[in-house]
Design an enzyme around this catalytic site. Structure first.
Site, PDB file in Angstrom:
ATOM      1  N   LYS A   2     -18.064  -8.850   2.790  1.00 43.25           N
ATOM      2  CA  LYS A   2     -17.226  -8.032   2.884  1.00 43.25           C
ATOM      3  C   LYS A   2     -16.591  -7.548   1.643  1.00 43.25           C
ATOM      4  O   LYS A   2     -16.006  -8.147   0.903  1.00 43.25           O
ATOM      5  CB  LYS A   2     -16.062  -8.578   3.832  1.00 43.25           C
ATOM      6  CG  LYS A   2     -14.993  -7.563   4.390  1.00 43.25           C
ATOM      7  CD  LYS A   2     -13.851  -7.907   4.850  1.00 43.25           C
ATOM      8  CE  LYS A   2     -12.715  -8.266   3.708  1.00 43.25           C
ATOM      9  NZ  LYS A   2     -12.309  -6.671   2.860  1.00 43.25           N
ATOM     10  N   GLU A  48       1.317 -14.048 -11.658  1.00 49.11           N
ATOM     11  CA  GLU A  48       0.266 -13.003 -11.832  1.00 49.11           C
ATOM     12  C   GLU A  48       0.673 -11.615 -11.409  1.00 49.11           C
ATOM     13  O   GLU A  48       0.818 -11.445 -10.327  1.00 49.11           O
ATOM     14  CB  GLU A  48      -1.283 -13.395 -11.133  1.00 49.11           C
ATOM     15  CG  GLU A  48      -2.330 -12.370 -11.641  1.00 49.11           C
ATOM     16  CD  GLU A  48      -3.312 -12.960 -10.922  1.00 49.11           C
ATOM     17  OE1 GLU A  48      -4.609 -13.002 -11.575  1.00 49.11           O
ATOM     18  OE2 GLU A  48      -3.569 -12.869  -9.672  1.00 49.11           O
TER      19      GLU A  48
HETATM   20  P1  NAI Z   1      -6.447 -10.422  -1.700  1.00 48.16           P
HETATM   21  O1  NAI Z   1      -6.652 -11.961  -1.890  1.00 48.16           O
HETATM   22  O2  NAI Z   1      -5.676 -10.295  -0.416  1.00 48.16           O
HETATM   23  O3  NAI Z   1      -8.058  -9.713  -1.435  1.00 48.16           O
HETATM   24  C1  NAI Z   1      -9.387  -9.939  -1.842  1.00 48.16           C
HETATM   25  C2  NAI Z   1     -10.329  -9.862  -0.713  1.00 48.16           C
HETATM   26  O4  NAI Z   1      -9.862 -10.706   0.120  1.00 48.16           O
HETATM   27  C3  NAI Z   1     -10.389  -8.558   0.031  1.00 48.16           C
HETATM   28  O5  NAI Z   1     -11.583  -8.345   0.257  1.00 48.16           O
HETATM   29  C4  NAI Z   1      -9.574  -8.684   1.315  1.00 48.16           C
HETATM   30  O6  NAI Z   1      -9.829  -7.848   2.166  1.00 48.16           O
HETATM   31  C5  NAI Z   1      -9.887 -10.093   1.386  1.00 48.16           C
HETATM   32  N1  NAI Z   1      -9.083 -10.985   2.329  1.00 48.16           N
HETATM   33  C6  NAI Z   1      -7.656 -10.504   2.466  1.00 48.16           C
HETATM   34  N2  NAI Z   1      -6.996 -11.386   3.487  1.00 48.16           N
HETATM   35  C7  NAI Z   1      -7.976 -12.186   3.930  1.00 48.16           C
HETATM   36  C8  NAI Z   1      -8.073 -13.228   4.734  1.00 48.16           C
HETATM   37  N3  NAI Z   1      -7.173 -13.729   5.485  1.00 48.16           N
HETATM   38  N4  NAI Z   1      -9.198 -13.607   5.078  1.00 48.16           N
HETATM   39  C9  NAI Z   1     -10.485 -13.338   4.288  1.00 48.16           C
HETATM   40  N5  NAI Z   1     -10.317 -12.269   3.748  1.00 48.16           N
HETATM   41  C10 NAI Z   1      -9.077 -11.799   3.260  1.00 48.16           C
HETATM   42  O7  NAI Z   1      -6.085  -9.796  -2.756  1.00 48.16           O
HETATM   43  P2  NAI Z   1      -5.188  -8.121  -2.884  1.00 48.16           P
HETATM   44  O8  NAI Z   1      -4.239  -8.247  -1.667  1.00 48.16           O
HETATM   45  O9  NAI Z   1      -6.156  -7.062  -3.255  1.00 48.16           O
HETATM   46  O10 NAI Z   1      -4.488  -8.439  -4.227  1.00 48.16           O
HETATM   47  C11 NAI Z   1      -3.038  -9.181  -4.224  1.00 48.16           C
HETATM   48  C12 NAI Z   1      -3.164  -9.813  -5.634  1.00 48.16           C
HETATM   49  O11 NAI Z   1      -4.357 -10.836  -5.764  1.00 48.16           O
HETATM   50  C13 NAI Z   1      -3.147  -9.057  -6.703  1.00 48.16           C
HETATM   51  O12 NAI Z   1      -1.990  -8.574  -7.307  1.00 48.16           O
HETATM   52  C14 NAI Z   1      -3.802  -9.952  -7.819  1.00 48.16           C
HETATM   53  O13 NAI Z   1      -2.534 -10.982  -8.355  1.00 48.16           O
HETATM   54  C15 NAI Z   1      -4.674 -10.977  -7.019  1.00 48.16           C
HETATM   55  N6  NAI Z   1      -6.078 -10.705  -7.135  1.00 48.16           N
HETATM   56  C16 NAI Z   1      -6.797 -11.464  -7.873  1.00 48.16           C
HETATM   57  C17 NAI Z   1      -8.081 -10.903  -8.223  1.00 48.16           C
HETATM   58  C18 NAI Z   1      -9.135 -11.705  -9.346  1.00 48.16           C
HETATM   59  O14 NAI Z   1      -9.983 -11.072  -9.830  1.00 48.16           O
HETATM   60  N7  NAI Z   1      -9.014 -13.087  -9.228  1.00 48.16           N
HETATM   61  C19 NAI Z   1      -8.788  -9.905  -7.683  1.00 48.16           C
HETATM   62  C20 NAI Z   1      -7.939  -9.058  -6.714  1.00 48.16           C
HETATM   63  C21 NAI Z   1      -6.671  -9.370  -6.417  1.00 48.16           C
END
Ligand code: NAI
Ligand code: MG
Length: 492
Positions: free
Chosen positions: A188, A394
């Site tokens: 996904k 972060e």
């Molecule tokens: P997120 O962790 O919500 O999203 C990342 C992925 O997980 C996306 O594909 C999203 O659709 C999916 N996802 C979200 N909720 C889910 C669930 N309940 N079950 C399964 N998959 C799910 O991150 P988001 O909302 O895009 O960004 C929020 C914060 O996360 C950012 O501000 C940053 O601090 C952090 N982040 C860290 C990253 C890294 O490289 N470690 C990358 C992106 C965000």
């Protein structure tokens, strides 16, 4: 003041609506629902994208399960699996410019960085193509008259959930080892950045992968993502994103005892000693935080500067920040593009306000830039204390917290006083200090006199709440294989 650039490249291409890629076919979501993909430089819609849910995930998982048992994949000679992966890498190379432009358009990434990421995809696929015929078992000197040996077999159907900051690169980091080990994939992509993943699907088709080996399902995390994690016929989840999401995933995965690996960001300490090469350290600290507008899991967001050079260091950093050119990411002259979304813009501006309220000293930036798109000026806070929110959380934007320190033991203890542990860096000419820091700091990656050097050949991942497991290098292969022991009774 940060300045704006004017676009020089031809207008970005018209992008068709994006479907799902299931069992080798491009199909709309079962419900017919869609959502908009947004250009973060303008806030305008690029195209509509399939909004999938449990029904689409179920179809994709079934296709991946069939592909796992399809002799065309299951019995494919390992060297041929490597050749197929190399064919995909070649196609990525041939389509590099289109992929880079689409990546920049959809994610707001600078075109030069997007080109670098596409090369990273090629490198990753080729590196893991090389592993395909080197996944070996062992013979074991077991007690008694038995022959025992081990086989390393695919984990099975793997669910992969990726974020928006490096859409193509995260895809390759997850496809590479999964394919090398003979698994099948349901991925996904992030809802913000689905476009290049779907272009990759077209290349998968062209390369000639058997149907269902790689499936892509678009949609939101709470619907499509959650359904993938909950699906009983998915054997493993690999996730990159926020630790709060990882907690939800681990809880849900408990019901089916799925294997999980996580890469979850950080609050990485970047430590500058007075005995550093000052010019290089200023450059390095700037790059550490502002690369991709700070939307980087390894961003050097806690900048510890030895107190006796802090004044000069912050002054030089601030001069560079004020000089930075913000603008259209497709323009080669632009140095900083937009943040990915309204949500991220709001989050970052919220933290900037909090930093001011908590009494940190704003020395550069601190505001939205322009009135369209999601731009934030490069921001520096000085006089930051360890317990302020801007030093703990972060932010994932162009905001750096400068913290003063005086000696090595003190800075190691403070660097480690965080629930994160992804990356860390030190700038010094003194080898003893560098080695001591590298040994003591709790982080999966440590850089000495450099920053953001990440290669497909070296293990990458986090201590503490920055993750579980490692990606890249040989280390990740354990996460994509099951180890089987075979014991045979011998009569002579
Ligand atoms: P997120 O962790 O919500 O999203 C990342 C992925 O997980 C996306 O594909 C999203 O659709 C999916 N996802 C979200 N909720 C889910 C669930 N309940 N079950 C399964 N998959 C799910 O991150 P988001 O909302 O895009 O960004 C929020 C914060 O996360 C950012 O501000 C940053 O601090 C952090 N982040 C860290 C990253 C890294 O490289 N470690 C990358 C992106 C965000
Ligand atoms: Mg989220």
């Amino acid at each position: 003041m940060a300045t704006a650039t004017t676009p020089k490249r031809p207008a970005a291409p018209k992008v068709p609506d994006q479907k799902n890629f299931i069992n080798g076919q491009f199909v709309p979501s079962a419900s017919g629902k869609t959502f908009a993909a947004i250009n973060p430089a303008t806030g305008k819609e690029i195209c509509q994208v399939a909004a999938s849910d449990a029904a689409d995930i179920d179809q994709a998982v079934k296709a991946a399960r069939r592909a796992l048992d399809n002799p065309d994949w299951k019995r494919m000679d390992a060297p041929n699996r490597g050749l197929l992966m190399n064919r995909l890498a070649d196609l990525v190379e041939q389509n590099a410019e289109e992929l880079a432009v689409l990546e920049s358009l959809n994610s707001g990434k600078l075109i030069g960085d997007a080109q670098g990421d596409v090369q990273g995809v090629v490198n990753t696929l080729r590196y893991y193509a090389g592993w395909a015929d080197k996944i070996e078992g062992r013979t074991v000197p077991v007690r008694g008259n038995f022959l025992s040996y081990t086989l390393r077999q695919p984990v099975g159907v793997v669910g992969q959930i990726i974020p928006w900051n490096f859409p193509l690169l995260m895809l390759a980091w997850k496809w590479g080892p999964a394919l090398a080990c003979g698994n099948t994939i349901v991925m996904k992509p992030a809802e913000q950045t689905p476009i290049t993943a779907m272009k990759m699907a077209a290349l998968v088709q062209e390369a000639g992968f058997p149907d269902g080996v790689i499936n892509l399902v678009n949609g939101l995390g709470e619907t499509a993502g959650a359904a993938l994690v909950a699906h009983p016929d998915v054997n493993k989840i690999a996730f990159t994103g926020h630790y709060e999401t990882a907690k939800l995933i681990q809880k849900s995965a408990a019901d089916t005892l799925k294997r999980c690996t996580f890469e979850l960001g950080g609050k990485s300490p970047n430590v500058i000693f007075a005995d550093c090469d000052l010019e290089a350290a200023v450059e390095g600290a700037f790059h550490a935080i502002y690369f991709h507008g700070g939307q980087c899991c390894t961003a050097g967001s806690r900048l510890f500067v030895e107190d006796k050079i802090r004044g000069e260091f912050v002054e030089r950093l601030a001069a560079k920040a004020k000089d930075r050119k913000l603008g259209d990411p497709l323009d080669d002259a632009t140095q900083q593009g937009p943040q990915v979304s309204q949500e991220q813009l709001d989050k970052i501006l919220g933290y900037i306000k909090l930093g001011e309220q908590e009494g940190a000293k704003l020395v550069a930036g601190g505001a939205r830039f322009g009135d369209q798109g999601y731009y934030v000026t490069p921001t520096i806070f000085d006089n930051v204390k360890d317990d302020m929110a801007i030093a703990r959380d972060e932010i994932f934007g162009p905001v750096v917290s400068v913290l003063a320190f005086n000696d090595l033991d003190e800075v190691v203890a403070r660097a480690n006083s965080t629930y994160y542990g992804l990356a860390a860096a030190i700038w010094t000419q003194n080898l003893d200090k560098a080695h001591a820091y590298a040994r003591e700091v709790k982080a999966g990656t440590v850089w000495v006199n450099c920053y953001h050097v990440v290669d497909t050949t070296t293990p990458f991942g986090g201590f503490k709440m920055s993750g579980q497991g490692r990606e890249n290098g040989e280390a990740v292969l354990d996460h994509y294989t099951e180890l089987k022991t075979v014991t045979i009774k011998l009569n002579k």
